[in-house]
Motif scaffolding. Structure first.
Motif, PDB file in Angstrom:
ATOM      1  N   ALA A 122      56.356  41.959 170.778  1.00 17.82           N
ATOM      2  CA  ALA A 122      57.163  42.753 171.703  1.00 17.82           C
ATOM      3  C   ALA A 122      57.361  44.173 171.189  1.00 17.82           C
ATOM      4  O   ALA A 122      57.220  45.141 171.954  1.00 17.82           O
ATOM      5  CB  ALA A 122      58.514  42.075 171.926  1.00 17.82           C
ATOM      6  N   ILE A 123      57.679  44.310 169.906  1.00 19.53           N
ATOM      7  CA  ILE A 123      57.984  45.638 169.370  1.00 19.53           C
ATOM      8  C   ILE A 123      56.717  46.430 169.067  1.00 19.53           C
ATOM      9  O   ILE A 123      56.564  47.583 169.492  1.00 19.53           O
ATOM     10  CB  ILE A 123      58.866  45.507 168.108  1.00 19.53           C
ATOM     11  N   ILE A 124      55.780  45.786 168.331  1.00 19.67           N
ATOM     12  CA  ILE A 124      54.564  46.517 167.948  1.00 19.67           C
ATOM     13  C   ILE A 124      53.534  46.492 169.072  1.00 19.67           C
ATOM     14  O   ILE A 124      53.032  47.544 169.493  1.00 19.67           O
ATOM     15  CB  ILE A 124      53.958  45.923 166.659  1.00 19.67           C
ATOM     16  N   GLY A 125      53.225  45.283 169.574  1.00 21.41           N
ATOM     17  CA  GLY A 125      52.144  45.140 170.542  1.00 21.41           C
ATOM     18  C   GLY A 125      52.506  45.511 171.958  1.00 21.41           C
ATOM     19  O   GLY A 125      51.638  45.527 172.836  1.00 21.41           O
ATOM     20  N   THR A 126      53.779  45.830 172.218  1.00 23.54           N
ATOM     21  CA  THR A 126      54.173  46.178 173.579  1.00 23.54           C
ATOM     22  C   THR A 126      54.966  47.480 173.622  1.00 23.54           C
ATOM     23  O   THR A 126      54.525  48.460 174.235  1.00 23.54           O
ATOM     24  CB  THR A 126      55.005  45.044 174.215  1.00 23.54           C
ATOM     25  N   ALA A 127      56.139  47.520 172.973  1.00 17.85           N
ATOM     26  CA  ALA A 127      56.988  48.712 173.047  1.00 17.85           C
ATOM     27  C   ALA A 127      56.285  49.942 172.463  1.00 17.85           C
ATOM     28  O   ALA A 127      56.141  50.971 173.138  1.00 17.85           O
ATOM     29  CB  ALA A 127      58.308  48.455 172.317  1.00 17.85           C
ATOM     30  N   ILE A 128      55.839  49.832 171.219  1.00 16.72           N
ATOM     31  CA  ILE A 128      55.158  50.963 170.581  1.00 16.72           C
ATOM     32  C   ILE A 128      53.837  51.249 171.283  1.00 16.72           C
ATOM     33  O   ILE A 128      53.469  52.406 171.511  1.00 16.72           O
ATOM     34  CB  ILE A 128      54.922  50.677 169.083  1.00 16.72           C
TER      35      ILE A 128
END
Length: 313
Positions: free
Chosen positions: A232-238
């Motif tokens: 969620a944080i690395i593979g989506t948000a960022i």
């Protein structure tokens, strides 16, 4: 020292490609534990939107008029670029192999080249045509020549719809920002997409199953939320925030060609983290994609060609 727009755009695109590439390695443990693809995507999109919320609010600083002026970009990003693309892709997976669906979805750069050709009635330069051929050839090698096969026509139609959604993502991201920061566009778009995906699940339009016990990540037992947070944080948000910034700086066409390196990045992470085979054929495909990107970037048109317009009204 400040980077030139093209250099900054390529840097942002590289971060986005690498970030997106981590998704498969960390979504796979959730799917293996019993999560349905739609549930995993809805969860990653929701958590990513919530993770970006503080940055979104900071970027807006109470200037809600900026969000209102950019409402069509936000709606397009959430409804078309994220939710519609994901729904179409998963619908395709119910009928055709993953490799075939990926190959068709990543034809998005060719759709943009064709749309610009149709809009301007000017044939793309030889370097763009050559770059397109190199990139598609490389894509086939990375995904696997077996992806080119005759399969279910409806599945192909769904995959083509996902390609249109993917192309729309680059076009929407490349539109003039008008004060709406990439983080704000990504954050609001992801939250909107999450609402739509969760609604689709609640209405039984998509199979939603989840497992809230331990999962196996990189050979070790871990709580279910650990890989979800990573994706969620690395593979989506960022990934989305930097991808939108890259498209805004590079334009939709070049950013979409650079985006093809996501399949190479995903293959490398699968090799490093999951022990999946990385073949010389895939490496050769990656080199061809790089050659295609270089050719597209090298084009110097006499006058800037307008990006294809997507009407979101």
């Amino acid at each position: 020292m400040q980077l030139a727009p093209t250099s900054a755009g390529l840097t942002a695109a590289a971060v986005s490609v690498v970030s997106f590439g981590t998704s498969g390695a960390f979504v796979k443990p959730l799917l293996a534990a019993g999560w349905s693809p739609a549930a995993a995507v809805a969860a990653r999109v929701l958590v990513a939107g919530l993770a970006l919320l503080p940055f979104t609010l900071h970027a807006l600083r109470g200037r809600w008029d900026v969000l209102w002026r950019g409402r069509w970009r936000v709606l397009g990003m959430g409804l078309v670029a994220v939710a519609f693309t994901q729904l179409a892709y998963f619908a395709a997976l119910t009928r055709i192999p993953v490799a075939t669906a990926l190959l068709i979805e990543y034809l998005a750069p060719l759709l943009l080249v064709g749309a610009t050709w149709a809009a301007t009635r000017r044939r793309p330069g030889a370097t763009v045509l050559a770059g397109s051929a190199l990139a598609v050839g490389g894509l086939v090698l990375v995904i696997g020549p077996g992806a080119v096969q005759a399969v279910d026509p409806l599945g192909l139609l769904f995959a083509f719809a996902a390609a249109i959604g993917c192309a729309a993502y680059f076009v929407i991201a490349a539109r003039p920002a008008d004060g709406l920061a990439p983080t704000a566009l990504a954050g609001t778009g992801l939250l909107l997409a999450a609402v739509l995906l969760l609604l689709a699940g609640a209405l039984d339009l998509l199979p939603f199953t989840a497992h809230f016990g331990e999962v196996t990540v990189l050979g070790q037992a871990a709580p279910w939320w650990a890989p979800l947070l990573v994706v969620a944080i690395i593979g989506t948000a960022i990934a989305y925030a930097t991808g939108i910034a890259a498209s805004n700086l590079l334009g939709a066409r070049l950013a979409s060609f650079v985006g093809l390196l996501e399949v190479v990045s995903a293959s490398i992470f699968a090799w490093l983290l999951l022990g999946e085979e990385l073949t010389l054929l895939q490496l050769a495909g990656g080199a061809l994609i790089l050659g295609g990107i270089a050719a597209v970037r090298a084009e110097r048109p006499a006058a800037p060609a307008p990006e294809p317009v997507v009407c979101l009204a």
